[in-house]
Design a protein around this motif. Sequence first.
Motif, PDB file in Angstrom:
ATOM      1  N   ALA A 183      47.732  31.244  58.527  1.00 37.44           N
ATOM      2  CA  ALA A 183      46.965  32.254  58.612  1.00 37.44           C
ATOM      3  C   ALA A 183      46.946  33.748  58.520  1.00 37.44           C
ATOM      4  N   GLY A 184      45.509  33.907  57.518  1.00 35.10           N
ATOM      5  CA  GLY A 184      45.967  34.942  56.775  1.00 35.10           C
ATOM      6  C   GLY A 184      44.896  36.104  56.649  1.00 35.10           C
ATOM      7  N   TYR A 185      44.666  37.110  56.011  1.00 36.26           N
ATOM      8  CA  TYR A 185      43.987  37.882  55.456  1.00 36.26           C
ATOM      9  C   TYR A 185      43.975  38.305  54.270  1.00 36.26           C
ATOM     10  N   SER A 186      43.061  38.700  53.555  1.00 36.74           N
ATOM     11  CA  SER A 186      42.842  39.220  52.718  1.00 36.74           C
ATOM     12  C   SER A 186      42.136  40.506  52.248  1.00 36.74           C
ATOM     13  N   TYR A 187      42.115  41.229  51.426  1.00 37.03           N
ATOM     14  CA  TYR A 187      41.692  42.148  51.175  1.00 37.03           C
ATOM     15  C   TYR A 187      41.249  42.650  49.868  1.00 37.03           C
TER      16      TYR A 187
ATOM     17  N   PRO B 133      39.974  41.782  41.077  1.00 35.34           N
ATOM     18  CA  PRO B 133      41.091  41.292  40.735  1.00 35.34           C
ATOM     19  C   PRO B 133      42.373  42.526  41.056  1.00 35.34           C
ATOM     20  N   VAL B 134      42.154  43.275  42.067  1.00 33.40           N
ATOM     21  CA  VAL B 134      43.078  43.994  42.749  1.00 33.40           C
ATOM     22  C   VAL B 134      43.433  43.268  44.366  1.00 33.40           C
ATOM     23  N   SER B 135      44.742  42.075  44.740  1.00 32.92           N
ATOM     24  CA  SER B 135      44.596  41.863  45.674  1.00 32.92           C
ATOM     25  C   SER B 135      45.674  41.527  46.861  1.00 32.92           C
ATOM     26  N   LEU B 136      44.931  42.293  47.577  1.00 31.97           N
ATOM     27  CA  LEU B 136      46.531  42.840  49.319  1.00 31.97           C
ATOM     28  C   LEU B 136      46.229  41.342  49.950  1.00 31.97           C
TER      29      LEU B 136
ATOM     30  N   VAL C 285      48.215  42.058  40.975  1.00 31.59           N
ATOM     31  CA  VAL C 285      46.692  42.744  40.059  1.00 31.59           C
ATOM     32  C   VAL C 285      46.430  42.244  38.686  1.00 31.59           C
ATOM     33  N   LEU C 286      45.328  41.833  37.900  1.00 31.21           N
ATOM     34  CA  LEU C 286      45.022  40.833  37.369  1.00 31.21           C
ATOM     35  C   LEU C 286      44.342  42.087  36.362  1.00 31.21           C
TER      36      LEU C 286
END
Lengths: 133, 327
Positions: B292-296, B301-304, B325-326
């Motif tokens: 189970a995940g959460y993505s912000y 190109p910035v992923s938490l 970060v890309l």
Amino acid sequence: MKIIILFFGLLIIVSGANYSVIVSKKLSYLTVSSHEIRDVFLQKRHTIGDQKLIPINLVGQDDARSTFESVVLGMDRNRLNSYWIKQHFAGVNPPVTQPSYESIKSFVQNVDGAIGYIPSKMVDNSVKAVYEF
Amino acid sequence: MIRRVGGLITLAIALHAQPYTLGNGLHIDPMFNIGGYFSSEFQSKNSEESLTFDDVAVMAYGDINPMFSYLAEFEAVGFYHKNLSTGEENGNQKFHAERFYADLWLADAYNFRLGKMLTPIGYWNMEPINVLRDTTSSPLYSMLLFPKFLTGVDLNGYIPNVDNVHYHLFAQNNHDLDEEYINIPNTHFYGFSAEKELTNESSFGGSVGEYITLTNQRTRFIQANTKYDNEQWQMMGEMIFAQNNFADNDHSSTLSGYAQGMYRYTQEHAFIGRYEYYNDHHTNYVDNIAVAGYSYRPWYPVSLKGEYQWHSLRDENTFLFSLSVLF
């Protein structure tokens, strides 16, 4: 009868295409499909028929570009941005841009494989419209 | 190496012609574009916590002419690692060749790629870096059952006269360009994959192949994948069945797959659920994993990302958090 003709005339004007996808007059295409245009502008394919194409986009956030992206490419700006970021990782660049409709038209007139979009009212016999949206 | 990379980036920034947009790289000219990415990861597992500054990568690509293009990518994995429970620190700053290839485009049906590349199988393996994924972890499917990289040739394109079917016919008959940096070092690898785009949102595909590892294990596999992706929902699944023949004439099979769903609450926020299955008959390693995940993504190109994994093997339960970060 005149009222009916006037009504349908107005209907065509109101519902008529605002923009046209254009190519050089020298190309043999009569029409191309939205799917073919989409693949070329997403750099998935580089040809339609035997002709190698150079897609030209309008710079910035103009209405024409937004309409093109949603109607022809089937993506909103956010989705398209994420698509191009993934393509950057894959080593693929988005289409080159031009600053105005006039420069897109001029580019298409002068480069055989160029394909771009301009307002339909700007289409004349110097370029060939192959798709309208 | 780091100094050289820094010098290259400085030179590129000084020369670059187009305004820079995060995630799209620096476009110096059509022949030379540069970019890079990094990720950092916090892991909590079995009462142990660790922090890893993981992938640090730089890449360059461009079109030499309308037919010829290239891509080069160098990456340091496990750049810095600290065990927060014991205080132990280590890291490896050596850069490895992740991708290094040239493309010769002859037609949309025939593009030759030569060099070291991502193995063109399924979806996950083609976008393997943290920032492009929607979970910090990758399914076991993508890490243990086929070589992630191919050092050889890949003929690819759209199959002529067939509507929207893209294919790859690939072969390797040598060692990997950088054997320190591949999940399954091998000497032979052949395969064919194809993907059918049904609509703008949906596609499916599959592949078959064979590889021989450095330990003379011969594995033949068959794989399938499908995906649906619209503005709000993404559903995808992949599975693979592999038949392994070992050097001592023993043989066994492995079956693995995953199904993942993602709901984009807004452009920035998304919830992810994934189920994974892995069954290796040779090692008797069987695991069922729920994630189970959460993505912000404040910008794409910035992923938490944060996730929790429940394993049927209970001591494997893991919490992960990452920032990537890309450029």
